[in-house]
Design an enzyme around this catalytic site. Structure first.
Site, PDB file in Angstrom:
ATOM      1  N   CYS A 164       0.820  -1.229   0.000  1.00 28.72           N
ATOM      2  CA  CYS A 164       0.000   0.000   0.000  1.00 28.72           C
ATOM      3  C   CYS A 164       0.850   1.274   0.000  1.00 28.72           C
ATOM      4  O   CYS A 164       0.394   2.327  -0.439  1.00 28.72           O
ATOM      5  CB  CYS A 164      -0.942   0.003   1.190  1.00 28.72           C
ATOM      6  N   HIS A 218      -3.688   7.242   0.992  1.00 30.99           N
ATOM      7  CA  HIS A 218      -3.887   5.914   0.415  1.00 30.99           C
ATOM      8  C   HIS A 218      -5.296   5.466   0.781  1.00 30.99           C
ATOM      9  O   HIS A 218      -5.723   5.616   1.928  1.00 30.99           O
ATOM     10  CB  HIS A 218      -2.850   4.940   0.975  1.00 30.99           C
ATOM     11  N   ASN A 254      -9.822  -0.616  -2.208  1.00 33.87           N
ATOM     12  CA  ASN A 254      -8.395  -0.386  -1.965  1.00 33.87           C
ATOM     13  C   ASN A 254      -7.609  -1.017  -3.114  1.00 33.87           C
ATOM     14  O   ASN A 254      -7.531  -2.244  -3.212  1.00 33.87           O
ATOM     15  CB  ASN A 254      -8.024  -1.018  -0.616  1.00 33.87           C
TER      16      ASN A 254
END
Ligand code: COA
Length: 334
Positions: free
Chosen positions: A115, A261, A291
């Site tokens: 991530c 993020h 995500n």
């Protein structure tokens, strides 16, 4: 020393929309739970019949970014590709991009920081530009999760969060030291590696061992201790944003646009509240895409730019936290 500026942005997501109701047909979950706990309304998943992969999606996003930078593929000096879902264990996606875009034999590296991958990628590219080694670097974040998620009730804690997609930007040399990437701060804490991990196949637990387990071993699906990750994320996000602001003598009030993020809308909202940011100072799109890991920040930045939300001289703050654990922030004067 030179500075680096983003001169072109692009993203690509598969057309196939998967709603929360679609997921509730595969596992014991529901739209209300997913929206309340994560913010996700829908995500894009590559359909089985598609040829899309992390590298293919990355190439599609890259073509847009290079064109918007007013450059051709031949102008790119180096490729940095962030992904946790490379097409192959080896070689990496970076070299596939070099081939797919028929570029000269320039260097290409993959960044494996999940991530935080795009933050690490842009920081890496920035160092090559600052030192004068390269002029134009193609920076890509792309992830293909949907083929490797446990789409059952056992896997619902992770399966509902992740989506597929790619984003790319061209980072170019500028001699204007007041513009571009002002700072980047990168961190890791490997003792928490097992809190968000795909354990297999690995050289320690190879395909033959997995087959021998007759399906009892599901370590080839992502495992996440969601609550532990969440608690660490909100602390590290806050720390690393302050670290970046302090380095540049800025305060939260100086932020024109914060792009976190897209891990979980509640994490973004927690950070927004902590720094007292108005809604127009924060950009989220997890509702539409879930995500997308290494792609999330660059997809969000591209969408924000396309919507006119990133303007000349704006102070843009990017920050991420994820598996590793790794986390980081980048501050840009647009
Ligand atoms: N649908 C319905 N119920 C679900 C579910 C789903 N998709 N996933 C988990 N649950 C259940 C759990 O089984 C649990 O039930 P129980 O109380 O009967 O055991 C309950 O919901 C609460 O689970 P919990 O894991 O405590 O929920 P949560 O509020 O922590 O939300 C996450 C789970 C994963 C959404 C959240 O922890 C999170 O987002 N963490 C951070 C994730 C992240 O940032 N990851 C990426 C880093 S890059």
């Amino acid at each position: 020393m030179y500075n680096s500026r983003i001169t072109g942005l692009g993203y690509y997501v598969p057309d196939n929309v998967v709603t929360n109701d679609d997921l509730s047909k595969l596992m014991d979950t529901n739209d209300e739970w997913i929206q309340e706990r994560t913010g996700v309304k829908e995500r894009r998943w590559i359909p089985k019949e598609s040829d899309d992969t992390s590298a293919v999606m990355g190439a599609k996003a890259s073509r847009i970014a290079i064109e918007r930078a007013g450059l051709t593929n031949d102008d790119i000096d180096f490729i940095v590709f962030a992904t946790l879902s490379p097409d192959y264990f080896f070689p990496g996606c970076g070299v596939q991009i070099q081939d797919m875009l028929a570029m000269p034999t320039i260097g290409a590296i993959d960044i494996r920081n999940q991530c935080s991958g795009f933050i690490y990628a842009i920081s890496t590219a920035d160092q090559f530009i600052k030192t004068g080694m390269y002029k134009n670097i193609l920076v890509i974040g792309a992830d293909y999760h949907s083929n490797a998620l446990l789409k059952t009730t056992q896997g619902r804690g992770t399966a509902v969060i992740f989506g597929d997609g790619a984003g790319a930007c061209v980072l170019s040399r500028t001699e204007d030291n007041t513009k571009g990437v002002l700072s980047s701060h990168l961190h890791s804490e490997g003792k928490h590696a097992d809190k968000l991990i795909v354990e297999s196949p690995s050289v320690r637990n190879w395909v033959t061992d997995l087959i021998a387990s007759k399906g009892d071993d599901v370590s080839y699906y992502p495992y996440m201790d969601g609550t532990f990750v969440f608690k660490n994320a909100i602390v590290r996000f806050s720390e690393v944003i302050m670290e970046g602001l302090n380095t540049n003598n800025l305060t939260p009030a100086d932020i024109d646009l914060f792009i976190p993020h897209q891990a979980n809308l509640r994490i973004s909202q927690y950070v927004q509240k902590k720094f007292g940011l108005r809604d127009d100072q924060v950009f989220n799109n997890i509702q539409k895409y879930g995500n997308t890991t290494a792609a999330s920040i660059i997809i969000a930045l591209t969408e924000a730019w396309e919507q006119g939300k990133v303007k000349e001289n704006d102070t843009v703050v990017l920050a991420a936290f994820g598996s590793g654990f790794t986390w980081g922030s980048v501050i840009i004067k647009w």
